[in-house]
Enzyme design. Sequence first.
Site, short mmCIF file in Angstrom:
data_model
loop_
_atom_site.label_atom_id
_atom_site.label_comp_id
_atom_site.label_asym_id
_atom_site.label_seq_id
_atom_site.Cartn_x
_atom_site.Cartn_y
_atom_site.Cartn_z
CD GLU A 269 -3.25 0.26 2.12
OE1 GLU A 269 -4.02 -0.69 1.93
OE2 GLU A 269 -3.26 0.94 3.16
CG HIS A 290 7.68 -29.58 0.67
ND1 HIS A 290 8.31 -30.76 0.35
CD2 HIS A 290 8.38 -29.05 1.71
CE1 HIS A 290 9.33 -30.94 1.17
NE2 HIS A 290 9.40 -29.92 2.00
CE LYS A 404 -12.34 1.95 1.50
NZ LYS A 404 -11.74 2.89 2.43
O1 PA5 Z 1 -3.41 1.50 5.99
C1 PA5 Z 1 -4.49 2.02 5.78
O2 PA5 Z 1 -4.66 3.24 5.86
C2 PA5 Z 1 -5.70 1.17 5.40
O3 PA5 Z 1 -5.34 -0.16 5.26
C3 PA5 Z 1 -6.76 1.27 6.48
O4 PA5 Z 1 -6.21 0.87 7.71
C4 PA5 Z 1 -7.98 0.41 6.15
O5 PA5 Z 1 -8.51 0.78 4.90
C5 PA5 Z 1 -9.05 0.57 7.22
O6 PA5 Z 1 -9.41 1.91 7.37
P1 PA5 Z 1 -10.10 2.45 8.67
O7 PA5 Z 1 -9.18 2.27 9.80
O8 PA5 Z 1 -10.40 3.88 8.38
O9 PA5 Z 1 -11.37 1.64 8.85
#
Ligand code: PA5
Length: 418
Positions: A269, A290, A404
């Site tokens: 990310e 394996h 989303k």
């Molecule tokens: O690293 C990040 O920002 C994302 O993975 C969020 O943690 C994830 O989308 C969850 O978001 P939130 O904590 O707002 O529910």
Amino acid sequence: MIEFDYNAKGFVNENDLNDEIELARSFVQRAQEDEFGGWVDLPINYNKEEFTRIKTAAERINLNSEYLVCIGIGGSYLGHRAVISALGNNSRTKVIYAGNSLSPYEIEKVLEEIGDSNFSINVISKSGTTTEPAVAFRIFKERLIEKYGEAEAACRIYATTDAKKGALHDEAVEKGYESFVVPDNIGGRYSVLSAVGLLPILVAGVDIDKLMDGAEEERAALISDGGAAAEYAGLRNALLKKGFDIEVLANFEPSFMYFNEWWKQLFGESEGKEQKGIFPASVIYTTDLHSMGQYMQEGRRNLFETFVKIKQAHKGVKVPKFGEDLDGLAYLEGKELSYISKKANEATEKAHFAGGVPTISLTMPELDERSLGALIYFFEMSCALSGFCLGVNPFNQPGVEAYKTKMFELLGKPGYDK
Ligand code: PA5
């Protein structure tokens, strides 16, 4: 402290590598000064009042609950699951998870597991609006209210969210849930050492003081010029420039499966944007030797492998002696299993390198809280420096929004008309 070593001989030129490492070193201050760089000083600069409240809340949960249902996804989930899986759930309260998918089967399994047992909820969402945890929260809140009534249910809900805004924040204020803060200047995937991770980790019986001490020690080793984290970040980018665009994180402990997941999110990310980035993959050996071993040895030569190792061997499980040798294992009699595992690791590294895979080693002193705190901090620092070297912002995630928007359109969420 995390030790760094590598074998990329013949794959990267020494001067290019040094340039990349120098570049990585130059970004430490930038990470610290970034508006989302709050994680850099977190091990020495955390909210002590909240830390104490986390301890009190964990004690209460341990006293009154057989289960803590942790509801969250992505950065609000993977870090604490990684730590608890690696070190074990050692308290009377079992931490279980919901809201990290939209699978009805998974929700039913958790509801079934809780059965008539006493439980509490820790709902974790920085934005307070993420669909997966929000839906799961409704379901478990309904069960909690059915079991305890509105007033006691409210005392069994712990909300970890933004300090000022969001649906979860507003609900917590209105219903009087005990709340903990996801700091504004720390993104989800860098938040495991904040209340996001610390409450569930402590409820599971893991010592959070030691975890923070480990992170603090690692910070001290890296903060001036990036230390080994800059070397690792520099090497990653030097390898990328030579066409190695997949990194496989490998370790020999099955309990690290969720740590691998946390690491994949952190790097995937943080770096995967603007059509750039190293694709993060992972394996657990020897299990995956394996299954994925063949590809690692002879598949496309665009990957490098990073081994996470534990220096201190776990002693006590030995190959038993037998009077006969029907299985041909006499040569291993009396040997510690950890010794055999270490040799398997050495052999794998040598074989893969010979097969054209550059290898990196990151060694943590022990499998304990302190080492894990250090490893988490090491990867956070490496990831930030590596992302800056790559020329992307390692703290945003604009691409996560795309699905989303489409999903909300399809579900008919108000304001998301096609
Ligand atoms: O690293 C990040 O920002 C994302 O993975 C969020 O943690 C994830 O989308 C969850 O978001 P939130 O904590 O707002 O529910």
